[in-house]
Design a protein around this motif. Structure first.
Motif, short mmCIF file in Angstrom:
data_model
loop_
_atom_site.label_atom_id
_atom_site.label_comp_id
_atom_site.label_asym_id
_atom_site.label_seq_id
_atom_site.Cartn_x
_atom_site.Cartn_y
_atom_site.Cartn_z
N UNK A 56 1.89 6.02 -6.40
CA UNK A 56 2.92 7.11 -5.39
C UNK A 56 1.92 7.58 -4.57
N UNK A 57 0.77 8.09 -5.01
CA UNK A 57 -0.20 8.78 -4.16
C UNK A 57 -0.77 7.72 -2.92
N UNK A 58 -0.91 6.46 -3.24
CA UNK A 58 -1.31 5.51 -2.36
C UNK A 58 -0.33 5.38 -1.40
N UNK A 59 1.01 5.16 -1.76
CA UNK A 59 2.11 4.86 -1.07
C UNK A 59 2.30 5.96 0.11
N UNK A 60 2.41 7.00 -0.56
CA UNK A 60 2.35 8.20 0.34
C UNK A 60 1.47 8.65 1.16
N UNK A 61 0.22 8.39 1.03
CA UNK A 61 -0.78 8.57 1.91
C UNK A 61 -0.62 7.22 2.89
N UNK A 178 6.02 0.35 -11.02
CA UNK A 178 4.52 0.44 -10.78
C UNK A 178 3.66 0.08 -11.91
N UNK A 179 2.74 -0.87 -11.65
CA UNK A 179 1.79 -1.09 -12.62
C UNK A 179 0.18 -1.02 -12.03
N UNK A 180 -0.46 -1.41 -12.71
CA UNK A 180 -1.94 -1.54 -12.13
C UNK A 180 -2.04 -2.41 -10.96
N UNK A 181 -1.32 -3.40 -10.87
CA UNK A 181 -1.35 -4.42 -9.67
C UNK A 181 -0.77 -3.76 -8.58
N UNK A 182 0.32 -2.71 -8.81
CA UNK A 182 0.79 -2.15 -7.53
C UNK A 182 -0.50 -1.19 -7.13
N UNK A 183 -0.97 -0.56 -8.06
CA UNK A 183 -2.21 0.38 -7.68
C UNK A 183 -3.23 -0.38 -6.59
N UNK A 184 -3.54 -1.66 -7.21
CA UNK A 184 -4.55 -2.56 -6.49
C UNK A 184 -3.96 -2.80 -5.24
N UNK A 185 -2.67 -3.12 -5.00
CA UNK A 185 -2.29 -3.66 -3.67
C UNK A 185 -2.19 -2.35 -2.70
N UNK A 187 -3.60 0.82 -3.25
CA UNK A 187 -4.97 1.41 -3.00
C UNK A 187 -5.74 0.59 -2.17
N UNK A 188 -5.87 -0.57 -2.20
CA UNK A 188 -6.80 -1.63 -1.37
C UNK A 188 -6.22 -1.34 0.20
N UNK A 189 -5.27 -1.18 0.29
CA UNK A 189 -4.51 -0.99 1.80
C UNK A 189 -5.13 0.11 2.31
N UNK A 190 -4.81 1.18 1.70
CA UNK A 190 -5.26 2.61 1.94
C UNK A 190 -6.66 2.71 2.28
N UNK A 191 -7.53 2.17 1.40
CA UNK A 191 -8.92 2.15 1.52
C UNK A 191 -9.31 1.37 2.55
N UNK A 192 -8.99 0.15 2.62
CA UNK A 192 -9.54 -0.85 3.84
C UNK A 192 -8.62 -0.31 5.07
N UNK A 193 -7.73 -0.43 5.41
CA UNK A 193 -7.08 -0.37 6.57
C UNK A 193 -7.10 0.92 7.05
N UNK A 194 -6.95 1.95 6.16
CA UNK A 194 -6.84 3.27 6.45
C UNK A 194 -8.15 3.84 6.88
N UNK A 195 -9.38 3.02 6.48
CA UNK A 195 -10.68 3.57 6.97
C UNK A 195 -10.70 3.02 8.20
N UNK A 280 4.67 12.72 -2.04
CA UNK A 280 5.19 11.41 -2.73
C UNK A 280 5.15 11.57 -4.17
N UNK A 281 3.75 12.08 -4.81
CA UNK A 281 3.74 12.12 -6.19
C UNK A 281 4.87 13.07 -6.86
#
Length: 323
Positions: A56-61, A178-185, A187-195, A280-281
């Protein structure tokens, strides 16, 4: 605020957990020397609630950040991450795999649908002229309607039994799976693309004065717009792939945060990303606990909160937006 939100919301639920237990469970899995947590409570934290809260945190961000960029690129205060038909394209891809009974492919299908919608939208926008904000918006509306019609056709023709409920839940936005796979997808998008997006703050400031002004400042307008649109599509596609279509996060939060941080994107973009995560959290926490054991789609909660907030913002900033 975000750290406190994560700890507190993981503790909220039918199981009697304390914030201290949540912190110790997380610390234990990170290899720190802390007092052990009962096995059942540890499983609830690590396997069920923490992946959902982090997703939820990653999707909201991601959605808030994408919305802020879209509003700047198109110079449209009503723009959101779904403006170019991304959500409708993702929905078409997701529904197609849901009715086929291969839900494991849902994130891939949703992401592919969002990217395909972007390609079609930008191609239409460039037909007979250059890519401009107005043409992109009109093309996005057309593609969104086409994908929505395709989604309705697929549901009408093939959906049966419980698949209707599963499809409806996804279309309204849900983080229940949501699973840890969801966090990985996400989270990776937020970190890489967001940066990469955060590094474009100065260029986005120039777009606020129009294409001519941006070009006079030495910015390659066409290349920058295409690059940022593709980045927003990648970011939005990853978010929609794990959560479905969650509205109002990318529309309302950039305005609400911008009223506090000011218009400069080097302050607005990181602030709106954090605010989106916190919002979103809490919205998802309300969705899963308010009518327990029933659970609302989180998109319903964001709409119920977002519409009144947007009305207030509209009244306060009517003169600015009207101009």
């Amino acid at each position: 605020m975000l750290v406190v939100t994560l700890l507190v919301t993981v503790a909220i639920g039918p199981a009697d957990l304390s914030v201290g237990e949540v912190a110790r469970s997380i610390a234990g899995h990170l290899g720190l020397d802390v007092a052990p947590v009962p096995r059942l409570h540890d499983a609830i934290v690590w396997e069920l609630r923490l992946p959902r809260v982090l997703t939820a945190a990653c999707v909201g961000a991601g959605l808030a950040l994408a919305g802020a960029v879209m509003q700047s690129l198109t110079r449209n205060p009503l723009a959101d991450p779904y403006l170019l038909g991304l959500s409708s394209g993702a929905s078409l891809g997701a529904v197609a795999v849901l009715v086929l009974g291969v839900s494991l492919l849902l994130p891939v299908a949703a992401f592919a649908g969002a990217l395909l919608a972007l390609v079609v939208t930008l191609t239409l926008a460039r037909v007979g002229g250059t890519l401009t904000p107005g043409r992109a918006v009109l093309a996005g509306v057309a593609v969104a309607q086409l994908c929505a019609a395709g989604t309705s056709l697929v549901i009408f023709w093939t959906a049966t039994g419980d698949s209707y409920r599963e499809i409806l839940t996804w279309l309204l936005g849900s983080l229940a799976g949501a699973t840890w796979q969801s966090v990985a997808i996400a989270g990776s998008a937020v970190v890489v693309v967001g940066s990469v997006v955060l590094a474009q703050g100065v260029r986005l400031d120039a777009f606020a004065f129009g294409d001519t002004a941006a070009a006079s400042l030495g910015i390659d307008v066409e290349r920058t717009r295409w690059t940022l649109l593709v980045l927003v599509a990648l970011l939005t596609g990853a978010m929609v792939a794990v959560s479905g279509s969650i509205g109002f996060v990318g529309l309302v939060l950039p305005h609400a945060v911008g009223a506090l941080s000011g218009p400069l994107h080097r302050r607005l973009l990181p602030s709106v990303a954090i605010a989106g995560a916190v919002f979103l959290v809490w919205a998802d926490t309300i969705a899963r606990t308010l009518f327990d054991p029933r659970e609302l789609p989180v998109g319903v909660v964001t709409a119920l909160v977002g519409v009144p907030v947007f009305v207030v913002l509209l009244r306060r900033r009517a003169g600015t937006w009207g101009a």
